[in-house]
Write an enzyme that holds these catalytic residues in place. Structure first.
Site, mmCIF file in Angstrom:
data_model
loop_
_atom_site.group_PDB
_atom_site.id
_atom_site.type_symbol
_atom_site.label_atom_id
_atom_site.label_comp_id
_atom_site.label_asym_id
_atom_site.label_seq_id
_atom_site.Cartn_x
_atom_site.Cartn_y
_atom_site.Cartn_z
ATOM 1 N N GLU A 1 0.813 -1.223 0.000
ATOM 2 C CA GLU A 1 0.000 0.000 0.000
ATOM 3 C C GLU A 1 0.848 1.275 0.000
ATOM 4 O OE1 GLU A 1 -2.507 0.609 3.435
ATOM 5 O OE2 GLU A 1 -3.516 2.319 2.538
ATOM 6 N N LYS B 1 -2.712 -2.048 -2.943
ATOM 7 C CA LYS B 1 -3.726 -1.148 -2.367
ATOM 8 C C LYS B 1 -3.284 0.273 -2.665
ATOM 9 C CE LYS B 1 -6.067 0.119 1.945
ATOM 10 N NZ LYS B 1 -6.705 -0.389 3.155
HETATM 11 C C1 5MM Z 1 -7.846 1.823 8.865
HETATM 12 O O1 5MM Z 1 -6.694 2.648 8.841
HETATM 13 C C2 5MM Z 1 -5.469 2.004 8.540
HETATM 14 C C3 5MM Z 1 -4.464 2.157 9.613
HETATM 15 O O2 5MM Z 1 -4.003 3.472 9.664
HETATM 16 P P1 5MM Z 1 -2.847 3.868 10.719
HETATM 17 O O3 5MM Z 1 -1.721 2.905 10.548
HETATM 18 O O4 5MM Z 1 -2.508 5.272 10.310
HETATM 19 O O5 5MM Z 1 -3.433 3.814 12.068
HETATM 20 C C4 5MM Z 1 -4.944 2.514 7.191
HETATM 21 O O6 5MM Z 1 -3.736 1.891 6.815
HETATM 22 C C5 5MM Z 1 -5.960 2.199 6.170
HETATM 23 O O7 5MM Z 1 -5.994 0.806 5.944
HETATM 24 C C6 5MM Z 1 -5.662 2.899 4.871
HETATM 25 O O8 5MM Z 1 -5.179 4.195 5.086
HETATM 26 C C7 5MM Z 1 -6.953 3.003 4.105
HETATM 27 O O9 5MM Z 1 -7.922 3.566 4.961
HETATM 28 P P2 5MM Z 1 -8.953 4.585 4.356
HETATM 29 O O10 5MM Z 1 -9.669 5.155 5.538
HETATM 30 O O11 5MM Z 1 -8.113 5.579 3.609
HETATM 31 O O12 5MM Z 1 -9.819 3.770 3.450
#
Ligand code: 5MM
Length: 337
Positions: free
Chosen positions: A179, A221
């Protein structure tokens, strides 16, 4: 050591037509911010109860094929004593785990970050697999600021970390979700987002090839190609879909079985509209799907408010949101894996 066909079977399950991934892997600071916005104390018990609510949503497996967990959650149990990975598996949902340890500042590159977590990763992966995880995720964060950011150094450092994470995951019998997130925060245009996303993906796939990652046994991703959230001129839905697909066609090898989109801070409705338009265009060489965090969870979290009395309403909100996104995955966006 699980065979390569075991990894392919996991990929196939994650890319089941009409289903997507639930990203519920918020780290402690992130879930703390989400809870704080609703005045819910971020205690271990509240985090456990919230993830139990999500994973026990009736019928969730009809539209969700995989769920990404945070380390703490993978080790927790439901109030009935069922380990979280098992409760997911009972719904036909593949359990996965975020294995990065968040971002740290890159020295002398103001505002730029590298994702940490490679130290000790090989041992952690072995443990995660024993706990029931079947896939992993690592997120790199790339910010766009003017014409100077991101720097090539930031992109390449993150690409290399993503590739090392991916090859270690495959070695451990886990499907890596790679990702590289190009942030939507900023005043940049759609064209600038496209330019940066294209460069990032080219460098990431270069690093994946150099580290001998098996492309057929991973997922990408990525964000959609969007105007920055503070850009005065906001691209419309069809322009976003067109720019996103053009960027992906230029950079992602057809050997990659699937691309799952993050929502990145878009509202739940807008993320679904963009997903729908991208998938509607069809003819993609990869299976397209979603791996939303906020855009899947926000309606449920708002409904829950931390109260046991609201669990059923929150689950209904999650199920409805997941169904809308499942419906956005049109037949033309799928391919056999
Ligand atoms: C759910 O959030 C995930 C974890 O974020 P942190 O490591 O910052 O706590 C994050 O990796 C998430 O899987 C991705 O950013 C995609 O989330 P969104 O909200 O952008 O769909």
């Amino acid at each position: 050591m699980p065979s390569s066909s075991a990894l392919s079977a996991t990929v196939q399950a994650m890319l089941t037509p009409g289903k997507g991934l639930l990203a519920a892997d918020e780290s402690l600071p992130t879930i703390g911010r989400r809870f704080e916005a609703l005045a819910i104390p971020s205690t271990e018990e509240n985090r456990r109860a919230y993830r139990e609510l999500l994973f026990t949503t009736p019928g969730l497996g009809e539209t969700i094929s995989g769920a990404i967990l945070f380390d703490e959650t993978l080790r927790q149990k439901t109030s009935r004593g069922v380990p979280m990975p098992e409760v997911l598996a009972r719904q036909g949902i593949v359990p996965g785990i975020k294995v990065d340890k968040g971002t740290v500042a890159l020295p002398r590159l103001e505002g730029e970050k590298i994702t940490a977590g490679l130290d000790g990763l090989r041992d952690r992966l072995t443990e995660y697999r024993a706990l029931g995880a079947r896939f992993t995720k690592w997120r790199a964060v790339i910010a766009i600021t003017g014409l100077e950011r991101p720097t090539r150094m930031c992109i390449d450092d993150n690409a290399r970390a993503l590739a090392l994470f991916a090859v270690l995951s495959q070695e451990a019998g886990l499907v890596p979700i790679v990702e590289p997130e190009v942030l939507m925060e900023g005043d940049h245009s759609l064209a600038r987002c496209a330019e940066v996303t294209e460069l990032v993906l080219l460098r990431v796939f270069d690093a994946l090839a150099a580290h001998r990652v098996v492309l057929e046994e991973m997922l990408l991703k990525t964000g959609m190609v969007l105007s920055g959230d503070k850009c005065p001129e906001q691209a419309g839905v069809s322009a976003v879909a067109e720019a996103t697909l053009r960027c992906l066609r230029r950079t992602v090898p057809a050997a990659v079985p699937g691309i799952v989109f993050l929502s990145g801070g878009q509202s739940a409705d807008v993320a679904t509209q963009h997903l729908d338009a991208i998938c509607r265009a069809g003819n993609a060489p990869w299976t397209l799907s979603f791996s939303f965090g906020r855009a899947l969870q926000s309606p449920a979290l708002d409904a829950w408010q931390g109260s046991p009395a609201n669990v059923a309403a929150a689950q209904a909100a999650l199920q409805a949101c997941a169904k809308r996104n499942g419906a956005a995955l049109h037949a033309g966006a799928r391919r056999e894996v």
